[in-house]
Motif scaffolding. Structure first.
Motif, PDB file in Angstrom:
ATOM      1  N   ASN A 165      -2.056   5.006 -37.462  1.00 41.31           N
ATOM      2  CA  ASN A 165      -1.265   5.069 -35.581  1.00 41.31           C
ATOM      3  C   ASN A 165      -2.370   4.640 -34.378  1.00 41.31           C
ATOM      4  OD1 ASN A 165       0.038   7.006 -37.731  1.00 41.31           O
ATOM      5  ND2 ASN A 165      -0.984   8.248 -37.358  1.00 41.31           N
ATOM      6  N   SER A 166      -1.065   3.500 -34.039  1.00 32.12           N
ATOM      7  CA  SER A 166      -1.512   3.883 -32.664  1.00 32.12           C
ATOM      8  C   SER A 166      -2.822   2.753 -33.092  1.00 32.12           C
ATOM      9  CB  SER A 166      -1.416   4.581 -32.019  1.00 32.12           C
ATOM     10  OG  SER A 166      -0.528   5.769 -31.475  1.00 32.12           O
ATOM     11  N   TRP A 167      -2.602   1.706 -33.931  1.00 36.54           N
ATOM     12  CA  TRP A 167      -3.896   0.820 -33.626  1.00 36.54           C
ATOM     13  C   TRP A 167      -3.626  -0.156 -32.794  1.00 36.54           C
ATOM     14  CZ3 TRP A 167      -6.098   0.855 -39.444  1.00 36.54           C
ATOM     15  CH2 TRP A 167      -6.635   2.017 -39.508  1.00 36.54           C
ATOM     16  N   ILE A 168      -2.682  -0.594 -33.055  1.00 36.39           N
ATOM     17  CA  ILE A 168      -2.586  -1.590 -31.679  1.00 36.39           C
ATOM     18  C   ILE A 168      -1.681  -1.931 -30.910  1.00 36.39           C
ATOM     19  CG2 ILE A 168      -1.198  -4.218 -32.136  1.00 36.39           C
ATOM     20  CD1 ILE A 168      -2.939  -3.711 -34.277  1.00 36.39           C
ATOM     21  N   LYS A 169      -2.313  -2.445 -29.874  1.00 36.60           N
ATOM     22  CA  LYS A 169      -2.047  -3.087 -28.815  1.00 36.60           C
ATOM     23  C   LYS A 169      -1.845  -4.312 -27.950  1.00 36.60           C
ATOM     24  CE  LYS A 169      -3.322  -1.895 -24.050  1.00 36.60           C
ATOM     25  NZ  LYS A 169      -4.560  -1.138 -23.958  1.00 36.60           N
ATOM     26  N   TYR A 170      -1.112  -4.763 -27.231  1.00 31.37           N
ATOM     27  CA  TYR A 170      -0.977  -6.390 -26.889  1.00 31.37           C
ATOM     28  C   TYR A 170      -1.007  -6.170 -25.807  1.00 31.37           C
ATOM     29  CZ  TYR A 170       1.611  -7.859 -31.372  1.00 31.37           C
ATOM     30  OH  TYR A 170       1.864  -8.343 -32.212  1.00 31.37           O
ATOM     31  N   LYS A 171      -1.719  -7.380 -25.281  1.00 36.35           N
ATOM     32  CA  LYS A 171      -2.689  -7.492 -23.786  1.00 36.35           C
ATOM     33  C   LYS A 171      -1.090  -7.464 -22.421  1.00 36.35           C
ATOM     34  CE  LYS A 171      -6.533 -10.560 -25.129  1.00 36.35           C
ATOM     35  NZ  LYS A 171      -6.835 -11.118 -25.173  1.00 36.35           N
ATOM     36  N   LYS A 217      -7.889  -5.334 -32.295  1.00 37.93           N
ATOM     37  CA  LYS A 217      -6.914  -4.003 -32.322  1.00 37.93           C
ATOM     38  C   LYS A 217      -5.957  -4.715 -30.821  1.00 37.93           C
ATOM     39  CE  LYS A 217      -8.787  -0.252 -35.037  1.00 37.93           C
ATOM     40  NZ  LYS A 217      -8.971   1.137 -34.721  1.00 37.93           N
ATOM     41  N   VAL A 218      -6.518  -5.066 -29.920  1.00 38.79           N
ATOM     42  CA  VAL A 218      -5.489  -5.610 -29.389  1.00 38.79           C
ATOM     43  C   VAL A 218      -5.338  -6.900 -29.370  1.00 38.79           C
ATOM     44  CG1 VAL A 218      -5.819  -6.778 -26.675  1.00 38.79           C
ATOM     45  CG2 VAL A 218      -7.346  -4.437 -27.836  1.00 38.79           C
ATOM     46  N   LEU A 219      -3.927  -6.991 -29.369  1.00 40.33           N
ATOM     47  CA  LEU A 219      -3.792  -8.979 -29.295  1.00 40.33           C
ATOM     48  C   LEU A 219      -2.952  -9.808 -28.726  1.00 40.33           C
ATOM     49  CD1 LEU A 219      -1.392  -7.551 -32.802  1.00 40.33           C
ATOM     50  CD2 LEU A 219      -3.894  -8.680 -32.645  1.00 40.33           C
ATOM     51  N   PRO A 220      -3.229 -10.867 -27.917  1.00 42.61           N
ATOM     52  CA  PRO A 220      -2.194 -11.304 -27.022  1.00 42.61           C
ATOM     53  C   PRO A 220      -0.784 -11.247 -27.507  1.00 42.61           C
ATOM     54  CG  PRO A 220      -3.461 -13.507 -28.671  1.00 42.61           C
ATOM     55  CD  PRO A 220      -3.666 -11.882 -28.836  1.00 42.61           C
ATOM     56  N   ALA A 221      -0.085 -11.684 -26.504  1.00 39.61           N
ATOM     57  CA  ALA A 221       1.471 -11.237 -26.015  1.00 39.61           C
ATOM     58  C   ALA A 221       1.678 -12.113 -27.331  1.00 39.61           C
ATOM     59  CB  ALA A 221       2.540 -11.109 -24.923  1.00 39.61           C
ATOM     60  N   ALA A 222       1.305 -14.094 -27.538  1.00 41.49           N
ATOM     61  CA  ALA A 222       2.033 -14.615 -27.949  1.00 41.49           C
ATOM     62  C   ALA A 222       1.999 -14.858 -29.469  1.00 41.49           C
ATOM     63  CB  ALA A 222       1.505 -15.818 -27.648  1.00 41.49           C
ATOM     64  N   GLY A 223       1.067 -13.213 -29.553  1.00 44.40           N
ATOM     65  CA  GLY A 223       0.529 -13.575 -31.501  1.00 44.40           C
ATOM     66  C   GLY A 223      -0.228 -14.941 -32.100  1.00 44.40           C
ATOM     67  N   SER A 224       0.187 -14.982 -33.378  1.00 39.36           N
ATOM     68  CA  SER A 224      -0.367 -15.935 -33.824  1.00 39.36           C
ATOM     69  C   SER A 224      -1.840 -15.819 -34.277  1.00 39.36           C
ATOM     70  CB  SER A 224       0.164 -17.226 -33.467  1.00 39.36           C
ATOM     71  OG  SER A 224       1.475 -17.486 -33.734  1.00 39.36           O
ATOM     72  N   VAL A 225      -2.526 -14.312 -33.920  1.00 40.13           N
ATOM     73  CA  VAL A 225      -3.890 -14.563 -34.331  1.00 40.13           C
ATOM     74  C   VAL A 225      -3.864 -14.460 -35.138  1.00 40.13           C
ATOM     75  CG1 VAL A 225      -4.363 -14.671 -31.724  1.00 40.13           C
ATOM     76  CG2 VAL A 225      -3.771 -12.224 -33.272  1.00 40.13           C
ATOM     77  N   PRO A 226      -4.951 -13.983 -36.045  1.00 39.09           N
ATOM     78  CA  PRO A 226      -5.546 -13.472 -37.697  1.00 39.09           C
ATOM     79  C   PRO A 226      -5.526 -12.102 -37.199  1.00 39.09           C
ATOM     80  CG  PRO A 226      -7.124 -15.335 -37.135  1.00 39.09           C
ATOM     81  CD  PRO A 226      -6.084 -15.198 -35.870  1.00 39.09           C
ATOM     82  N   TRP A 285       4.753 -10.489 -29.449  1.00 38.58           N
ATOM     83  CA  TRP A 285       5.289  -8.522 -29.445  1.00 38.58           C
ATOM     84  C   TRP A 285       4.759  -8.624 -27.855  1.00 38.58           C
ATOM     85  CZ3 TRP A 285       6.106  -4.706 -32.831  1.00 38.58           C
ATOM     86  CH2 TRP A 285       8.073  -3.825 -32.580  1.00 38.58           C
ATOM     87  N   VAL A 286       5.106  -7.619 -27.071  1.00 38.51           N
ATOM     88  CA  VAL A 286       4.827  -7.020 -26.336  1.00 38.51           C
ATOM     89  C   VAL A 286       4.861  -5.480 -25.653  1.00 38.51           C
ATOM     90  CG1 VAL A 286       5.460  -8.587 -24.598  1.00 38.51           C
ATOM     91  CG2 VAL A 286       7.196  -6.829 -24.686  1.00 38.51           C
ATOM     92  N   GLY A 287       3.899  -4.852 -25.509  1.00 36.14           N
ATOM     93  CA  GLY A 287       3.930  -3.733 -25.446  1.00 36.14           C
ATOM     94  C   GLY A 287       2.930  -3.143 -25.963  1.00 36.14           C
ATOM     95  N   ALA A 288       3.158  -1.552 -25.701  1.00 37.07           N
ATOM     96  CA  ALA A 288       1.089  -1.082 -26.192  1.00 37.07           C
ATOM     97  C   ALA A 288       1.542   0.479 -27.267  1.00 37.07           C
ATOM     98  CB  ALA A 288       0.302  -0.197 -24.687  1.00 37.07           C
ATOM     99  N   LYS A 289      -0.006   0.569 -28.070  1.00 40.11           N
ATOM    100  CA  LYS A 289       0.732   1.634 -28.948  1.00 40.11           C
ATOM    101  C   LYS A 289       1.954   1.698 -29.878  1.00 40.11           C
ATOM    102  CE  LYS A 289      -1.556   5.339 -25.928  1.00 40.11           C
ATOM    103  NZ  LYS A 289      -1.422   6.488 -25.858  1.00 40.11           N
ATOM    104  N   PHE A 290       1.427   0.629 -30.685  1.00 41.76           N
ATOM    105  CA  PHE A 290       1.877   0.540 -32.001  1.00 41.76           C
ATOM    106  C   PHE A 290       1.342   0.838 -33.128  1.00 41.76           C
ATOM    107  CE2 PHE A 290       3.896  -3.279 -29.525  1.00 41.76           C
ATOM    108  CZ  PHE A 290       5.280  -2.571 -29.141  1.00 41.76           C
ATOM    109  N   ASP A 291       1.821   1.300 -34.179  1.00 44.67           N
ATOM    110  CA  ASP A 291       1.582   1.273 -35.852  1.00 44.67           C
ATOM    111  C   ASP A 291       1.297  -0.024 -36.470  1.00 44.67           C
ATOM    112  OD1 ASP A 291       1.247   4.169 -34.897  1.00 44.67           O
ATOM    113  OD2 ASP A 291       3.503   4.426 -35.792  1.00 44.67           O
ATOM    114  N   LEU A 292      -0.211   0.522 -37.228  1.00 51.42           N
ATOM    115  CA  LEU A 292      -0.183  -1.221 -38.213  1.00 51.42           C
ATOM    116  C   LEU A 292       0.225  -0.717 -39.167  1.00 51.42           C
ATOM    117  CD1 LEU A 292      -1.314  -3.913 -39.263  1.00 51.42           C
ATOM    118  CD2 LEU A 292      -3.061  -2.280 -39.787  1.00 51.42           C
ATOM    119  N   ILE A 293       1.265  -0.555 -40.308  1.00 50.98           N
ATOM    120  CA  ILE A 293       1.861  -0.492 -41.562  1.00 50.98           C
ATOM    121  C   ILE A 293       2.137  -1.427 -42.531  1.00 50.98           C
ATOM    122  CG2 ILE A 293       4.118   0.711 -42.425  1.00 50.98           C
ATOM    123  CD1 ILE A 293       4.951   0.970 -39.378  1.00 50.98           C
TER     124      ILE A 293
END
Length: 203
Positions: free
Chosen positions: A124-130, A36-45, A101-109
């Motif tokens: 709802n609000s499952w995803i955030k970036y470091k 649920k917590v992702l690096p800003a560079a993305g590309s993680v599974p 991406w950058v930011g916190a509290k994004f929805d997974l859709i």
């Protein structure tokens, strides 16, 4: 004419010699995602756990972002996951690569569309970036500012993302100076150009 029946992905009922139970109806629903917590560079599974998925990924799209006020995917505030694969023929597990991406509290859709039939399930609000980290500046010391003469600062760190349009920056002093332009060269490097307006602008 007869009214159409209830729309659903599948339904289950129990029965014995006494008869049938009421049906339990199931449609597209999310249960979990990891991580649920992702690096800003993305590309993680990302692995999405759900019910009501299909045999293949045809018609399915996974987004990280926001829904619009009408319940549709807000494409201006959402990014698509890539390399979507189905891990389970019973439709309970999907995997994809997270976007940068950058930011916190994004929805997974999870969005499914087939012809005029469409379903959306949201975590709802499952995803955030470091959060970004600044490790060093180059140059760290500059000459007194000269009005309208730009100075470019190289910022090194991590979790800056990969898209200059996702990031803003400014030098906070007596008079805040925005980075204009701000160029994200990599997830670990930003170029910030500061242009003093008056001699009192502190760099």
């Amino acid at each position: 004419p007869s009214r159409p029946g209830r729309r659903y992905t599948f339904r289950i009922a129990a029965y014995n010699a006494a008869g049938f139970s009421d049906f339990s109806y199931y449609d597209l629903k999310l249960y979990a995602v990891e991580p649920k917590v992702l690096p800003a560079a993305g590309s993680v599974p990302l692995e999405v756990h759900l019910v009501g998925g299909g045999l293949t990924t045809t018609g399915y799209t996974v987004y990280i972002g926001r829904l619009a006020s009408d319940g549709s995917v807000d494409l201006a505030k959402s990014k698509k996951c890539t390399a979507l694969v189905n891990l389970d023929p019973t439709g309970t597990r999907l995997r994809c690569k997270a976007p940068s991406w950058v930011g916190a509290k994004f929805d997974l859709i999870v969005h499914y569309k087939s012809g005029i039939f469409e379903q959306i399930a949201t975590g709802n609000s499952w995803i955030k970036y470091k959060a970004p980290e600044i490790l060093s500046l180059k140059p760290a010391l500059v000459d007194p500012p000269v009005p309208k003469v730009p100075v470019t600062i190289e910022i090194s760190g991590r979790n800056f993302g990969l898209d200059s349009g996702d990031v803003v920056g400014e030098l906070v002093g007596k008079t805040p100076l925005p980075c204009n332009p701000l160029v994200v060269e990599s997830d670990q490097k930003i170029l910030c150009t500061l242009t003093p307006v008056t001699p009192e602008d502190t760099l």
